[in-house]
Design an enzyme around this catalytic site. Sequence first.
Site, PDB file in Angstrom:
ATOM      1  N   SER A  15       0.760  -0.835  -0.200  1.00  0.00           N
ATOM      2  CA  SER A  15      -0.108   0.141   0.036  1.00  0.00           C
ATOM      3  C   SER A  15       1.000   0.888   0.111  1.00  0.00           C
ATOM      4  N   CYS A  43      -2.301  -5.810   2.108  1.00  0.00           N
ATOM      5  CA  CYS A  43      -3.338  -5.352   1.947  1.00  0.00           C
ATOM      6  C   CYS A  43      -4.280  -6.263   0.453  1.00  0.00           C
ATOM      7  N   CYS A  48      -7.137  -7.180   3.105  1.00  0.00           N
ATOM      8  CA  CYS A  48      -8.128  -6.448   3.270  1.00  0.00           C
ATOM      9  C   CYS A  48      -9.256  -6.744   2.259  1.00  0.00           C
ATOM     10  N   LYS A  51     -10.063 -10.845   2.464  1.00  0.00           N
ATOM     11  CA  LYS A  51     -10.669 -10.480   3.730  1.00  0.00           C
ATOM     12  C   LYS A  51     -12.415 -10.013   3.174  1.00  0.00           C
ATOM     13  N   TYR A 181      -8.531  -7.434  15.501  1.00  0.00           N
ATOM     14  CA  TYR A 181      -9.444  -7.724  13.732  1.00  0.00           C
ATOM     15  C   TYR A 181      -9.324  -8.796  13.226  1.00  0.00           C
ATOM     16  N   ILE A 182      -7.838  -8.888  13.396  1.00  0.00           N
ATOM     17  CA  ILE A 182      -8.403 -10.490  12.222  1.00  0.00           C
ATOM     18  C   ILE A 182      -8.864 -11.850  12.473  1.00  0.00           C
ATOM     19  N   GLU A 185     -12.603 -10.346  12.605  1.00  0.00           N
ATOM     20  CA  GLU A 185     -12.954 -11.157  11.237  1.00  0.00           C
ATOM     21  C   GLU A 185     -13.356 -12.499  10.966  1.00  0.00           C
ATOM     22  N   ASP A 307       3.222   0.206   7.955  1.00  0.00           N
ATOM     23  CA  ASP A 307       3.181  -1.126   8.695  1.00  0.00           C
ATOM     24  C   ASP A 307       4.812  -1.332   9.051  1.00  0.00           C
ATOM     25  N   HIS A 440     -34.910   9.049   4.729  1.00  0.00           N
ATOM     26  CA  HIS A 440     -35.689   7.809   5.584  1.00  0.00           C
ATOM     27  C   HIS A 440     -36.184   6.782   3.995  1.00  0.00           C
ATOM     28  N   GLU A 445     -29.536   6.961   9.391  1.00  0.00           N
ATOM     29  CA  GLU A 445     -30.367   8.749   9.928  1.00  0.00           C
ATOM     30  C   GLU A 445     -30.484   8.624  11.128  1.00  0.00           C
TER      31      GLU A 445
HETATM   32  P1  FAD Z   1       2.364  -3.916   3.252  1.00  0.00           P
HETATM   33  O1  FAD Z   1       1.204  -4.118   2.119  1.00  0.00           O
HETATM   34  O2  FAD Z   1       3.363  -5.246   3.854  1.00  0.00           O
HETATM   35  O3  FAD Z   1       3.474  -4.274   1.771  1.00  0.00           O
HETATM   36  C1  FAD Z   1       5.218  -4.282   2.338  1.00  0.00           C
HETATM   37  C2  FAD Z   1       5.604  -5.200   1.158  1.00  0.00           C
HETATM   38  O4  FAD Z   1       6.585  -5.316   1.065  1.00  0.00           O
HETATM   39  C3  FAD Z   1       5.139  -6.474   0.754  1.00  0.00           C
HETATM   40  O5  FAD Z   1       4.495  -6.903  -0.426  1.00  0.00           O
HETATM   41  C4  FAD Z   1       6.684  -7.564   0.635  1.00  0.00           C
HETATM   42  O6  FAD Z   1       6.123  -8.423   0.286  1.00  0.00           O
HETATM   43  C5  FAD Z   1       7.809  -6.007   0.907  1.00  0.00           C
HETATM   44  N1  FAD Z   1       8.603  -6.376   1.590  1.00  0.00           N
HETATM   45  C6  FAD Z   1       9.734  -6.683   2.331  1.00  0.00           C
HETATM   46  N2  FAD Z   1      10.700  -6.472   2.701  1.00  0.00           N
HETATM   47  C7  FAD Z   1      11.240  -6.593   1.765  1.00  0.00           C
HETATM   48  C8  FAD Z   1      12.667  -6.849   1.027  1.00  0.00           C
HETATM   49  N3  FAD Z   1      13.527  -6.453   2.066  1.00  0.00           N
HETATM   50  N4  FAD Z   1      12.876  -6.518  -0.412  1.00  0.00           N
HETATM   51  C9  FAD Z   1      10.887  -6.083  -0.986  1.00  0.00           C
HETATM   52  N5  FAD Z   1      10.049  -6.193  -1.051  1.00  0.00           N
HETATM   53  C10 FAD Z   1      10.180  -6.478   0.766  1.00  0.00           C
HETATM   54  N6  FAD Z   1      -6.042  -2.628   6.807  1.00  0.00           N
HETATM   55  C11 FAD Z   1      -7.509  -1.681   6.105  1.00  0.00           C
HETATM   56  O7  FAD Z   1      -6.944  -0.122   6.189  1.00  0.00           O
HETATM   57  N7  FAD Z   1      -9.115  -2.448   5.771  1.00  0.00           N
HETATM   58  C12 FAD Z   1      -8.631  -3.685   6.293  1.00  0.00           C
HETATM   59  O8  FAD Z   1      -9.836  -4.138   5.961  1.00  0.00           O
HETATM   60  C13 FAD Z   1      -7.270  -4.869   6.357  1.00  0.00           C
HETATM   61  N8  FAD Z   1      -7.566  -5.888   6.795  1.00  0.00           N
HETATM   62  C14 FAD Z   1      -6.867  -6.566   6.744  1.00  0.00           C
HETATM   63  C15 FAD Z   1      -6.687  -7.642   6.626  1.00  0.00           C
HETATM   64  C16 FAD Z   1      -5.442  -9.059   7.056  1.00  0.00           C
HETATM   65  C17 FAD Z   1      -5.879  -9.846   7.107  1.00  0.00           C
HETATM   66  C18 FAD Z   1      -4.292  -7.864   7.278  1.00  0.00           C
HETATM   67  C19 FAD Z   1      -3.083  -9.126   7.724  1.00  0.00           C
HETATM   68  C20 FAD Z   1      -4.094  -6.877   7.001  1.00  0.00           C
HETATM   69  C21 FAD Z   1      -4.993  -5.748   7.049  1.00  0.00           C
HETATM   70  N9  FAD Z   1      -5.062  -4.360   6.987  1.00  0.00           N
HETATM   71  C22 FAD Z   1      -6.301  -3.853   6.797  1.00  0.00           C
HETATM   72  C23 FAD Z   1      -3.959  -3.738   7.100  1.00  0.00           C
HETATM   73  C24 FAD Z   1      -2.975  -2.989   5.679  1.00  0.00           C
HETATM   74  O9  FAD Z   1      -3.092  -4.147   5.511  1.00  0.00           O
HETATM   75  C25 FAD Z   1      -1.856  -2.898   6.090  1.00  0.00           C
HETATM   76  O10 FAD Z   1      -1.935  -1.898   6.676  1.00  0.00           O
HETATM   77  C26 FAD Z   1      -1.338  -2.506   5.119  1.00  0.00           C
HETATM   78  O11 FAD Z   1      -0.886  -3.440   3.684  1.00  0.00           O
HETATM   79  C27 FAD Z   1       0.908  -1.835   5.203  1.00  0.00           C
HETATM   80  O12 FAD Z   1       0.664  -1.784   3.985  1.00  0.00           O
HETATM   81  P2  FAD Z   1       2.663  -1.551   3.970  1.00  0.00           P
HETATM   82  O13 FAD Z   1       2.822  -0.701   2.926  1.00  0.00           O
HETATM   83  O14 FAD Z   1       3.050  -0.799   4.975  1.00  0.00           O
HETATM   84  O15 FAD Z   1       2.991  -3.106   4.113  1.00  0.00           O
HETATM   85  P1  NDP Z   2      -4.379  -7.194  16.985  1.00  0.00           P
HETATM   86  O1  NDP Z   2      -3.521  -6.094  17.456  1.00  0.00           O
HETATM   87  O2  NDP Z   2      -5.564  -6.297  16.231  1.00  0.00           O
HETATM   88  O3  NDP Z   2      -5.366  -8.121  17.756  1.00  0.00           O
HETATM   89  C1  NDP Z   2      -3.956  -9.163  18.296  1.00  0.00           C
HETATM   90  C2  NDP Z   2      -4.658 -10.344  19.549  1.00  0.00           C
HETATM   91  O4  NDP Z   2      -4.013 -11.407  19.595  1.00  0.00           O
HETATM   92  C3  NDP Z   2      -5.398  -9.218  20.383  1.00  0.00           C
HETATM   93  O5  NDP Z   2      -6.886  -9.476  20.225  1.00  0.00           O
HETATM   94  C4  NDP Z   2      -4.406  -9.894  21.863  1.00  0.00           C
HETATM   95  O6  NDP Z   2      -4.667  -9.798  23.309  1.00  0.00           O
HETATM   96  C5  NDP Z   2      -4.008 -11.060  21.106  1.00  0.00           C
HETATM   97  N1  NDP Z   2      -2.841 -11.990  21.737  1.00  0.00           N
HETATM   98  C6  NDP Z   2      -1.396 -11.411  21.638  1.00  0.00           C
HETATM   99  N2  NDP Z   2      -0.612 -11.282  21.485  1.00  0.00           N
HETATM  100  C7  NDP Z   2      -1.352 -12.894  22.666  1.00  0.00           C
HETATM  101  C8  NDP Z   2      -0.706 -14.219  22.853  1.00  0.00           C
HETATM  102  N3  NDP Z   2       0.124 -14.245  23.088  1.00  0.00           N
HETATM  103  N4  NDP Z   2      -2.158 -15.240  23.273  1.00  0.00           N
HETATM  104  C9  NDP Z   2      -2.589 -14.894  23.129  1.00  0.00           C
HETATM  105  N5  NDP Z   2      -3.508 -13.471  22.669  1.00  0.00           N
HETATM  106  C10 NDP Z   2      -2.675 -12.810  21.778  1.00  0.00           C
HETATM  107  O7  NDP Z   2      -3.761  -7.580  15.624  1.00  0.00           O
HETATM  108  P2  NDP Z   2      -4.249  -8.716  14.227  1.00  0.00           P
HETATM  109  O8  NDP Z   2      -2.695  -9.383  14.639  1.00  0.00           O
HETATM  110  O9  NDP Z   2      -6.049  -8.572  14.737  1.00  0.00           O
HETATM  111  O10 NDP Z   2      -4.131  -7.652  13.423  1.00  0.00           O
HETATM  112  C11 NDP Z   2      -3.674  -6.786  12.601  1.00  0.00           C
HETATM  113  C12 NDP Z   2      -3.886  -5.213  13.008  1.00  0.00           C
HETATM  114  O11 NDP Z   2      -4.229  -5.389  11.290  1.00  0.00           O
HETATM  115  C13 NDP Z   2      -4.676  -4.339  13.423  1.00  0.00           C
HETATM  116  O12 NDP Z   2      -4.439  -4.110  14.275  1.00  0.00           O
HETATM  117  C14 NDP Z   2      -4.712  -4.127  12.601  1.00  0.00           C
HETATM  118  O13 NDP Z   2      -3.918  -2.315  12.085  1.00  0.00           O
HETATM  119  C15 NDP Z   2      -5.046  -4.843  10.727  1.00  0.00           C
HETATM  120  N6  NDP Z   2      -6.414  -5.051  10.664  1.00  0.00           N
HETATM  121  C16 NDP Z   2      -7.342  -4.411  10.409  1.00  0.00           C
HETATM  122  C17 NDP Z   2      -8.456  -4.778   9.593  1.00  0.00           C
HETATM  123  C18 NDP Z   2      -9.288  -3.893   8.925  1.00  0.00           C
HETATM  124  O14 NDP Z   2      -9.089  -2.517   8.992  1.00  0.00           O
HETATM  125  N7  NDP Z   2     -11.162  -4.301   9.290  1.00  0.00           N
HETATM  126  C19 NDP Z   2      -8.410  -6.263   9.468  1.00  0.00           C
HETATM  127  C20 NDP Z   2      -7.109  -6.855   9.851  1.00  0.00           C
HETATM  128  C21 NDP Z   2      -6.736  -6.534   9.972  1.00  0.00           C
HETATM  129  P3  NDP Z   2      -4.774  -8.723  23.766  1.00  0.00           P
HETATM  130  O15 NDP Z   2      -5.661  -7.749  23.199  1.00  0.00           O
HETATM  131  O16 NDP Z   2      -5.128  -8.924  25.328  1.00  0.00           O
HETATM  132  O17 NDP Z   2      -2.902  -8.066  23.523  1.00  0.00           O
END
Ligand code: FAD
Ligand code: NDP
Length: 458
Positions: A15, A43, A48, A51, A181-182, A185, A307, A440, A445
Amino acid sequence: MSGFDCDFLVVGGGSGGVRAARMAAQRGARVVLVEAAALGGTCVNVGCIPKKLYSQAAHFAQDFADAAGFGWDVPPPRFDWERLKRNRAQEIKRLNGVYEHLLRTAGVELLRGWATLCDAHTVQVATTDGARRWRARHILLATGGTPSVPHFTGREHVLTSDSMFDLDPFPRRLVVVGGGYIACEFASIFQGLGAQVTQLYRGEQILRGFDEEVRGFLAVEMRKHGLHLRVRTDVAQVRREADGSLAVALSSGETLAADAVLYATGRVPNVAGLGLGAAGVTLSPHGGIVVDADYRSSAPSVLAVGDVTARIQLTPVALAEAMVVVEQLFGSGERRMDYECIPTAVFTHPNVATVGLTEQQARERHGAVRVFRTDFLPLRNTLGGGTERVLMKLLVDAASDRVVGLHMVGPDAGEIVQGFAVAMKAGATKAVFDATIGIHPTAAEELVTMREPVPGGA
Ligand code: FAD
Ligand code: NDP
């Protein structure tokens, strides 16, 4: 360009990286982008987009069930997991191509390989054609994050979100560990697609950090869908049984049988093998790259967004940060990112969306707060027969009348709250909400027709 091969070398085609590379190239910079895996990053490939597609697939279960009350006789629906996976893969492939096209038409040089920093201006890129060093005036690290699974006995048997999209076969019984979140979801998605899902969370209530009432309301609604949500529950170990199934042993002594176990316990920044030490880039205690307000790391020619900085992990935040970097380096240089009022949605069933402060945060920050809330059965459920309710909540700073928090649990919450986020960003007061005419009949609303604060809420 004196001594540099390019103005801007971006590591990571997700992203943040793609946005920064494209925008910088459009402003005339000579840009190189290095991506080791599929374009679009988390993403597009394992986040995203797939998912949301799966979440939409899961919602059809409710639609089929509701249809009868509206006069439709629908033959018993049959879900084809293989078809969903195939169609998703095709769409993601198309998006990978779109990203490549966007980069190439913007004039970005795209390198498919692994990037390692050699110093604060030099990146070694290892591709199938061999390794080459690139000297860049500015380097942007947008390498994202990766799932993190704690250490315990049987860790090798569990999955992360990365492998859920292509799971084979479809898990009849799924255990999901985590309450973020994950976890929420994916628990909703697989429950909707027909799995029996048990979600285990170690704390008191899922979605820590969200408004307390939203957390409780969502938990009730998720359970109504048949999901076994268990809080204050820890996993001791996971064993593979002789029949191939998994035994999830809980700390309480109980054992759950599962076909698959998903650990959604947070994500860690991708910094391994990046050569940060060689460039003098320092990390925070959370393992993220430390940056200042202009996204510069401890080595000023190396910047980082998204990230990998281990702050807010959302695609629109990575995009916005990338835009600020481009503006700083190749534009007017005047932009700064405002982290207030970032809207967010959790695509659970029902959806959650929120912008601004939780009730607790609002009270801590503003003292006297007026709370407006409503929960109701949406019109669709009157004939559809569903029992899912909608929650809406506004938090108003009593002194200024500004709406400082807005929360919704219900269908299309993300779509609805996105628009209200604009109003909040513009500083709308409750009086402005009151003066807004509703549309409405909609659920939305209600957000402009709540008149009476909750007694004792101020
Ligand atoms: P990324 O999109 O992760 O891109 C990093 C890229 O760097 C990767 O393609 C990787 O291959 C590359 N890379 C890493 N190291 C190297 C290297 N040394 N050399 C070359 N390439 C490299 N966010 C939302 O806003 N809405 C959502 O609904 C949502 N749903 C999500 C669902 C899931 C299951 C997950 C895991 C995340 C979700 N997120 C969501 C979070 C969102 O995907 C991330 O916040 C976003 O993709 C971060 O973008 P980025 O550019 O930081 O990294
Ligand atoms: P989160 O940080 O949102 O949640 C991690 C969960 O795992 C928390 O409930 C945490 O508990 C629990 N946890 C952490 N460590 C342990 C452990 N050792 N044992 C048991 N439970 C544990 O991370 P996610 O992996 O769900 O997602 C990562 C990020 O990706 C999100 O924070 C969000 O920013 C992004 N994302 C966004 C989405 C969206 O916009 N719709 C969808 C998916 C991901 P505790 O609360 O007690 O710390």
